[in-house]
Design a protein around this motif. Sequence first.
Motif, short mmCIF file in Angstrom:
data_model
loop_
_atom_site.label_atom_id
_atom_site.label_comp_id
_atom_site.label_asym_id
_atom_site.label_seq_id
_atom_site.Cartn_x
_atom_site.Cartn_y
_atom_site.Cartn_z
N ILE A 1 3.78 -2.65 9.69
CA ILE A 1 3.19 -1.57 8.95
C ILE A 1 2.85 -0.27 9.73
O ILE A 1 2.08 0.49 9.03
CB ILE A 1 1.77 -2.29 8.45
CG1 ILE A 1 0.96 -2.70 9.53
CG2 ILE A 1 1.89 -3.37 7.47
CD1 ILE A 1 -0.49 -3.20 8.94
N THR B 1 11.27 2.34 9.18
CA THR B 1 9.86 2.69 9.52
C THR B 1 9.75 3.72 10.59
O THR B 1 8.83 4.69 10.35
CB THR B 1 8.80 1.64 9.64
OG1 THR B 1 9.21 0.86 10.66
CG2 THR B 1 8.74 0.78 8.36
N LEU C 1 6.53 8.57 3.96
CA LEU C 1 5.83 7.43 4.60
C LEU C 1 4.84 6.96 3.64
O LEU C 1 4.60 5.62 3.32
CB LEU C 1 5.35 7.70 6.00
CG LEU C 1 4.59 6.73 6.69
CD1 LEU C 1 5.31 5.73 7.00
CD2 LEU C 1 3.86 7.11 8.01
N ARG C 2 3.94 7.95 3.03
CA ARG C 2 3.12 7.52 2.15
C ARG C 2 3.79 6.83 0.74
O ARG C 2 2.83 5.82 0.35
CB ARG C 2 2.29 9.25 1.67
CG ARG C 2 1.30 9.54 2.67
CD ARG C 2 0.38 10.40 2.04
NE ARG C 2 1.08 11.39 1.59
CZ ARG C 2 1.45 12.69 2.47
NH1 ARG C 2 0.84 12.45 3.54
NH2 ARG C 2 1.83 13.51 1.83
N GLN D 1 4.07 3.56 2.10
CA GLN D 1 2.65 2.70 2.05
C GLN D 1 2.22 2.48 0.70
O GLN D 1 1.39 1.20 0.67
CB GLN D 1 1.79 3.59 2.94
CG GLN D 1 2.34 3.72 4.43
CD GLN D 1 1.55 4.79 5.05
OE1 GLN D 1 0.93 5.83 4.62
NE2 GLN D 1 1.25 4.67 6.36
N SER D 2 2.50 3.16 -0.46
CA SER D 2 2.24 2.84 -1.48
C SER D 2 2.68 1.69 -2.14
O SER D 2 2.42 0.96 -3.09
CB SER D 2 1.89 4.06 -2.35
OG SER D 2 3.38 3.90 -2.77
N TRP E 1 3.23 -1.43 -0.33
CA TRP E 1 2.58 -2.54 0.27
C TRP E 1 1.16 -2.61 0.23
O TRP E 1 0.65 -1.71 0.34
CB TRP E 1 3.33 -2.89 1.67
CG TRP E 1 2.78 -1.89 2.81
CD1 TRP E 1 1.52 -1.55 3.30
CD2 TRP E 1 3.62 -1.07 3.88
NE1 TRP E 1 1.65 -0.90 4.26
CE2 TRP E 1 2.76 -0.55 4.71
CE3 TRP E 1 5.21 -1.13 3.99
CZ2 TRP E 1 3.25 0.14 5.82
CZ3 TRP E 1 5.45 -0.56 5.01
CH2 TRP E 1 4.88 0.27 5.94
N HIS F 1 -3.29 7.74 -4.34
CA HIS F 1 -1.67 7.67 -4.90
C HIS F 1 -1.43 7.94 -6.42
O HIS F 1 -0.22 8.22 -6.93
CB HIS F 1 -1.06 6.33 -4.40
CG HIS F 1 -0.80 6.08 -2.84
ND1 HIS F 1 -0.01 6.84 -2.03
CD2 HIS F 1 -1.68 5.58 -1.98
CE1 HIS F 1 -0.16 6.62 -0.60
NE2 HIS F 1 -1.35 5.77 -0.90
#
Lengths: 393, 276
Positions: free
Chosen positions: B74, B91, B99-100, B103-104, B106, B132
């Motif tokens: 992560i 990653t 990246l954001r 991240q949205s 997971w 988000h």
Amino acid sequence: MKSRRGREIDGHEAMSATQRVAGDAWCERSQSKGRTTLNVGGRWTVFTLGPLDRQIDAMKLDRADAIDISQLEELDTAGAAELVRLANRVGNKQAAVPIEGAQDNHARLIELAGKQKLRPEKKPHVSWIMHQLILIGTTSYGLLLQGRNLLSFFGETLAVMFGIVRSPRRLRSTAVVNLMEEVWLRALPIVGTLVFLIGFVLAYQGIEQLARFGAQAFAVDMVGLSVLREIGVLLTAIIVAGRSGSAFTAQIGTMRVNLEVDAMSTMGLHPIEVLVIPRIIALLVTMPLLAFFANMMGLLGGGLATVVFLDFTLVQYFERLQEVIDINHFWAGMIKAPVFAFVIAVVGCYEGLQVTGSAESVGRQTTKAVVESIFLVIILDAIFSVFFVSIGL
Amino acid sequence: MIVGATTPEGEPKSMVLGNPPSDRPAVIRIRNLKTKFGPKEIHHHLALDVFKGEVMGLVGGSGTGKSVLLRVIIGLIRQKKGTVEVFGQNTANLHGASLRKLQSRWGVLFQDGALFSSLTVAENIQVPLREHARLTARQLEEVAALKIAMVGLPPDAAHKYPSELSGGMRKRAGLARALALDPPLLFLDEPTAGLDPIGAAAFDDLVRDLQRNLGLTVLMVTHDLDSLNAICDRIAVLLDKRVVVGPLEELLKFEHPWVREYFHGPRGRAARIDAV
């Protein structure tokens, strides 16, 4: 997409009318054979529902007979909940309209969302005035309670201290010495520097103002008096409260979070005897030393200012100081040091023991300890001032 | 089957036992991973695939780097070497908006929920949504209420602060927050640790149900043999800085002292893992 927002299309046109942009969520109304159907499609997810809501509002929907979701590309739980809500809204009082044409995975989501109670729990509403009243009430009650608890903690500490005086072997002398190093030796540079600077500034300002009356030499009296009676010990107390009082709270508070204090109690150790008394004694002994050092540094700072701005020599300065400042002024300042020390240590330890559970509460109690001890120190200082004047000291 | 072809000869290798569901796309793909803390090497030439729709359990002794592996995936810890691909994206190459975006997709449930202590449960769930998603105020409230109901919390939990909840409720609230954006991939760090057996079993059921209904891919660090038995499709065992992956039946036959001790020890027997 914008052009289609809220537009009504009838039956056969609907299928061919618009080029649909993949990705956005949309909702249309179509009619055939007297049956109103809402066709929805695109992606109904948390990323698109906001704009969709405004679009649906603009359509001013009243009744429909079914919702057709066969053109839906993507659905998440929030989208499914929104569909269920829409079905309830366009249905009649008794029943929601059917949602037709769902793919398997979409049907599962809709079922999942439909099972849940969708009405968000409302926060109990309190009117503004009531809220303020509650605030005033709880705060005042809290203050009273805090005062009472502090007082009873003072008492308990004194009782334990009395026990130690009767059997001095119970005093943890190693801890006391360690703490002394921490609260005294390591505090010397900061206390010395600050009070020196204040003494210097005080003398400089005094010289500037008094020069108008040609009385600049009286700046020495002023510095001597204010540093010895007030500034030295008060500044020391404030620095010690911020530096050592907060450390006491944080140390004891962390031990409470780790359940060390509870472990201690179960082993028959008295937390007040082990944790609180050494801190109080260490501060009680060293604070007068620190205040004395602060006084001397303050006078030295004042001396430097007179040397620089008044063409005094240091010898002249100290001679004049000796001449005009009675030794009683020195004692009037010094006598306050152990009292302040006691208050700072007790408040710091008390707030540390009030820590409950979380690391967050360590931070909260530490702030509280510093604010409370500085507040109490200044109140006590004012009381001392009035008292000394009334007995002519 | 051995993966990670660049491993030098003679070194222990990451291994895959049984038949992985490799017909499905790999959601997480780790190759040649090496992580170090100072001089201490945690992972060495580690390779691991997690395929879409499976529940993968991650086990290993204390200090073998289970949580470290999770944190590397992560992006909370940077690896020394090797690639970690999530949804086909490396990653290490992602920054800023991309990246954001990843991240949205997971959700992570940390050990004790890691709820923001100054926010209520509903506000906690709304944090990722506000960041988000594009939702109106009404929808925010409703989605929060929906997630709270989905994880089996009572509706009045919405306005409670984390400190007012029990450990099990905090975990459920943490799960609700992890699921706020309906991510297809879910990471769980010891989800049943600290729960009583009944609460742990209920949490297992909840994860399994949500996984099935939402089609999630789940990677969970766990020590709970019952959970491994009940909900994991495959299990990854961290051994000697690498990983051995397989379904439970295969791992039971795997000859390694730690693995034998783990699954065939008294607790393994109590969880009736042998009966699988």
